[in-house]
Design an enzyme around this catalytic site. Structure first.
Site, PDB file in Angstrom:
ATOM      1  N   GLY A 165       0.844  -1.210   0.000  1.00 58.78           N
ATOM      2  CA  GLY A 165       0.000   0.000   0.000  1.00 58.78           C
ATOM      3  C   GLY A 165       0.868   1.245   0.000  1.00 58.78           C
ATOM      4  N   ARG A 197      18.996  10.989  -4.321  1.00 61.81           N
ATOM      5  CA  ARG A 197      19.987  12.065  -4.134  1.00 61.81           C
ATOM      6  C   ARG A 197      21.164  11.613  -3.276  1.00 61.81           C
ATOM      7  NH1 ARG A 197      16.450  17.653  -4.354  1.00 61.81           N
ATOM      8  NH2 ARG A 197      15.836  17.313  -6.533  1.00 61.81           N
ATOM      9  N   ARG A 204       1.125  -5.129  -5.217  1.00 62.03           N
ATOM     10  CA  ARG A 204       1.344  -6.317  -4.382  1.00 62.03           C
ATOM     11  C   ARG A 204       1.522  -7.464  -5.375  1.00 62.03           C
ATOM     12  NH1 ARG A 204      -2.985  -3.666  -1.052  1.00 62.03           N
ATOM     13  NH2 ARG A 204      -1.913  -2.895   0.803  1.00 62.03           N
ATOM     14  N   ASP A 263       5.869  -5.018   5.957  1.00 67.83           N
ATOM     15  CA  ASP A 263       6.596  -6.253   6.254  1.00 67.83           C
ATOM     16  C   ASP A 263       6.429  -7.321   5.167  1.00 67.83           C
ATOM     17  OD1 ASP A 263       4.008  -6.743   6.901  1.00 67.83           O
ATOM     18  OD2 ASP A 263       4.389  -7.485   8.926  1.00 67.83           O
ATOM     19  N   GLY A 264       5.307  -7.308   4.459  1.00 64.35           N
ATOM     20  CA  GLY A 264       5.101  -8.261   3.359  1.00 64.35           C
ATOM     21  C   GLY A 264       6.178  -8.071   2.291  1.00 64.35           C
ATOM     22  N   THR A 288       4.416   2.535   5.440  1.00 68.95           N
ATOM     23  CA  THR A 288       3.013   2.123   5.583  1.00 68.95           C
ATOM     24  C   THR A 288       2.341   3.047   6.577  1.00 68.95           C
ATOM     25  OG1 THR A 288       1.503   0.430   6.455  1.00 68.95           O
ATOM     26  CG2 THR A 288       3.751   0.339   7.254  1.00 68.95           C
ATOM     27  N   ASP A 334       0.138   2.161   8.565  1.00 69.86           N
ATOM     28  CA  ASP A 334      -0.375   1.393   9.710  1.00 69.86           C
ATOM     29  C   ASP A 334       0.487   1.481  10.971  1.00 69.86           C
ATOM     30  OD1 ASP A 334      -2.285   0.633   7.913  1.00 69.86           O
ATOM     31  OD2 ASP A 334      -1.492  -1.374   7.588  1.00 69.86           O
ATOM     32  N   ASP A 379       2.814  -0.563  11.911  1.00 73.09           N
ATOM     33  CA  ASP A 379       2.696  -1.909  12.497  1.00 73.09           C
ATOM     34  C   ASP A 379       3.946  -2.750  12.237  1.00 73.09           C
ATOM     35  OD1 ASP A 379       2.462  -2.200   9.768  1.00 73.09           O
ATOM     36  OD2 ASP A 379       0.778  -3.580   9.841  1.00 73.09           O
ATOM     37  N   ARG A 435      -5.304  -2.019   9.194  1.00 72.72           N
ATOM     38  CA  ARG A 435      -5.252  -3.481   9.018  1.00 72.72           C
ATOM     39  C   ARG A 435      -5.435  -4.176  10.356  1.00 72.72           C
ATOM     40  NH1 ARG A 435      -0.534  -5.845   5.341  1.00 72.72           N
ATOM     41  NH2 ARG A 435       0.529  -4.405   6.709  1.00 72.72           N
ATOM     42  N   GLY A 479     -10.153  13.873  20.685  1.00 74.01           N
ATOM     43  CA  GLY A 479     -11.000  13.876  21.880  1.00 74.01           C
ATOM     44  C   GLY A 479     -12.143  12.882  21.817  1.00 74.01           C
ATOM     45  N   LYS A 527     -23.110  15.190  28.231  1.00 74.23           N
ATOM     46  CA  LYS A 527     -22.690  15.157  26.824  1.00 74.23           C
ATOM     47  C   LYS A 527     -23.899  14.871  25.934  1.00 74.23           C
ATOM     48  CE  LYS A 527     -17.914  13.835  27.248  1.00 74.23           C
ATOM     49  NZ  LYS A 527     -16.798  13.445  26.415  1.00 74.23           N
ATOM     50  N   ARG A 530     -24.630   7.792  13.240  1.00 73.01           N
ATOM     51  CA  ARG A 530     -24.135   7.854  11.855  1.00 73.01           C
ATOM     52  C   ARG A 530     -22.769   7.178  11.796  1.00 73.01           C
ATOM     53  NH1 ARG A 530     -28.640   9.102  11.498  1.00 73.01           N
ATOM     54  NH2 ARG A 530     -29.611  10.831  10.361  1.00 73.01           N
ATOM     55  N   HIS A 577      -9.595   5.204   2.063  1.00 76.47           N
ATOM     56  CA  HIS A 577      -8.336   5.563   1.408  1.00 76.47           C
ATOM     57  C   HIS A 577      -8.026   7.052   1.445  1.00 76.47           C
ATOM     58  CE1 HIS A 577      -8.870   1.460   0.046  1.00 76.47           C
ATOM     59  NE2 HIS A 577      -7.581   1.446  -0.239  1.00 76.47           N
ATOM     60  N   ARG A 618      -4.865   7.787   3.065  1.00 71.96           N
ATOM     61  CA  ARG A 618      -3.607   7.338   2.474  1.00 71.96           C
ATOM     62  C   ARG A 618      -3.060   8.320   1.451  1.00 71.96           C
ATOM     63  NH1 ARG A 618      -3.847   1.079   1.115  1.00 71.96           N
ATOM     64  NH2 ARG A 618      -3.461   1.777  -0.997  1.00 71.96           N
TER      65      ARG A 618
HETATM   66  O1  F6P Z   1      -1.487  -1.424   4.808  1.00 74.31           O
HETATM   67  C1  F6P Z   1      -2.014  -0.184   4.467  1.00 74.31           C
HETATM   68  C2  F6P Z   1      -3.496  -0.259   4.300  1.00 74.31           C
HETATM   69  O2  F6P Z   1      -3.987   1.014   3.963  1.00 74.31           O
HETATM   70  C3  F6P Z   1      -4.262  -0.842   5.485  1.00 74.31           C
HETATM   71  O3  F6P Z   1      -4.465   0.112   6.508  1.00 74.31           O
HETATM   72  C4  F6P Z   1      -5.521  -1.302   4.821  1.00 74.31           C
HETATM   73  O4  F6P Z   1      -6.105  -2.366   5.538  1.00 74.31           O
HETATM   74  C5  F6P Z   1      -5.051  -1.784   3.482  1.00 74.31           C
HETATM   75  O5  F6P Z   1      -3.815  -1.134   3.232  1.00 74.31           O
HETATM   76  C6  F6P Z   1      -5.993  -1.500   2.342  1.00 74.31           C
HETATM   77  O6  F6P Z   1      -5.483  -2.096   1.208  1.00 74.31           O
HETATM   78  P1  F6P Z   1      -6.012  -1.783  -0.272  1.00 74.31           P
HETATM   79  O7  F6P Z   1      -5.469  -0.442  -0.662  1.00 74.31           O
HETATM   80  O8  F6P Z   1      -5.448  -2.879  -1.079  1.00 74.31           O
HETATM   81  O9  F6P Z   1      -7.494  -1.754  -0.202  1.00 74.31           O
END
Ligand code: F6P
Length: 323
Positions: free
Chosen positions: A11, A25, A72, A103-104, A126, A128, A130, A172, A186, A214, A247, A253, A256
């Site tokens: 990703g 560079r 991927r 990590d993949g 990434t 995440d 993670d 993820r 908050g 609240k 709601r 995305h 991202r």
């Molecule tokens: O690993 C990054 C990430 O954005 C995760 O947070 C999410 O689960 C996954 O990729 C979504 O993947 P894709 O872009 O393939 O839908």
């Protein structure tokens, strides 16, 4: 080493371009020819490889996404795919590769290094956050800030309508984005996969909030939670309580893309320079991480063997402040 390749895999994450720029560079600075490998390992196998120079990475430090594109690649998981990839690298004279991804992507890099002697250095890219062996990954700060801004906006409308909002963020299997953006925004409740979810307790927290005056609430949910996604959790809460008119917003995305924060740009820049230096020092099979503000090199295997420690202290802070 005279020839270095750089690719982005998995990703995309904001700051990947800053990392590519830094690798190119730094390579130029140390007298190397740098090649950009497009679409991750897929491009490595296909020979989608082009020379890069200092100018080819002008004006990208501020851009989200990755100019090298990403993918991927299943084929690279197989030994035959890696044979073809190594042949292409040899064709271009590439002796070392900087792999920017999660990590993949490192499992592939590890295999390439072990089976074909190509030196590989990983950069954690990434949203995440993670990856074991680093306190921060490139892109996580930007994603957190986008999620926080979304929560701020939702709070305006939630407060105006006296509503409860369930906000789902990415991650993820990691609750990092949810926890940090939730505290920063908050949130009344933050639900992460690292802790078992108790819907009854969530409802009680909401009731307590009402008793304390609240009239609205924000519940941040990390995707991948054991209780389900934001829509499922909102449904269960509605079935089991008086909170029926909530709601749900899934940021998806959106978190991202966009311009990376200063933190991600500087992190990516430092890591990119360190990665090239590591290759030139003869290092391989390692990832550049940041620990206590310092660049460190960790074995690639650490990135999947040592999970990022989850800090339960953060959820305690969130709970204390959500009264
Ligand atoms: O690993 C990054 C990430 O954005 C995760 O947070 C999410 O689960 C996954 O990729 C979504 O993947 P894709 O872009 O393939 O839908």
């Amino acid at each position: 080493m005279k020839c270095i390749g750089v690719l982005t895999s998995g990703g995309d994450a904001p700051g990947m371009n800053a990392a590519i720029r830094a690798v190119v560079r730094a390579g130029v600075h140390y007298g190397c020819q740098v090649f950009g490998i497009e679409h991750g390992y897929q491009g490595m196998i296909a020979g989608a490889i082009r020379p890069m120079d200092a100018r080819s990475v002008s004006n990208i430090i501020n851009r989200g996404g990755t100019i090298l594109h990403t993918a991927r690649c299943k084929e690279f998981m197989e030994p035959e795919g890696r044979v073809r990839a190594a042949e292409q690298l040899r064709r271009f004279g590439i002796e070392g590769v900087v792999v920017i991804g999660g990590d993949g992507s490192y499992r592939g890099a590890q295999a390439l290094h072990q089976e074909h002697g190509i030196r590989c250095i990983g950069l954690p890219g990434t949203i995440d956050n993670d990856i074991g062996g680093t306190e921060y990954t490139i892109g996580c700060d930007t994603a957190v800030n986008i999620a926080m801004e979304a929560i701020d906006r939702l709070r305006d409308t939630a407060a105006s309508h006296d509503r409860m909002f369930f906000v789902e963020v990415m991650g993820r299997h990691s609750g990092y984005i949810a926890m940090i953006s939730g505290i920063a925004g908050g949130a009344e409740e933050i639900i992460v996969p690292e802790e078992p979810t108790d819907i009854g307790a969530l409802i009680e927290t909401m009731r307590l909030g009402r008793q304390h005056g609240k009239s609205s609430a924000i519940v941040v949910i990390a995707e991948g939670d054991d209780a389900g996604d934001a829509f499922q959790i909102a449904k269960i809460v509605a079935e089991k309580s008086e909170f029926k008119d909530s709601r749900v917003t899934v940021i998806g995305h959106l978190q991202r893309g966009g311009s990376p924060t200063a933190f991600d740009r500087v992190l990516a820049s430092r890591m990119g320079v360190r990665a090239v230096e590591a290759l030139l020092e003869g290092e391989t099979g390692k990832m550049v991480g940041i620990v206590h503000q310092q660049m460190v090199l960790r074995p690639l295997s650490d990135t999947w063997e040592c999970r990022c420690p989850y800090d339960p202290g953060l959820s305690q802070v969130a709970r204390i402040l959500a009264v």
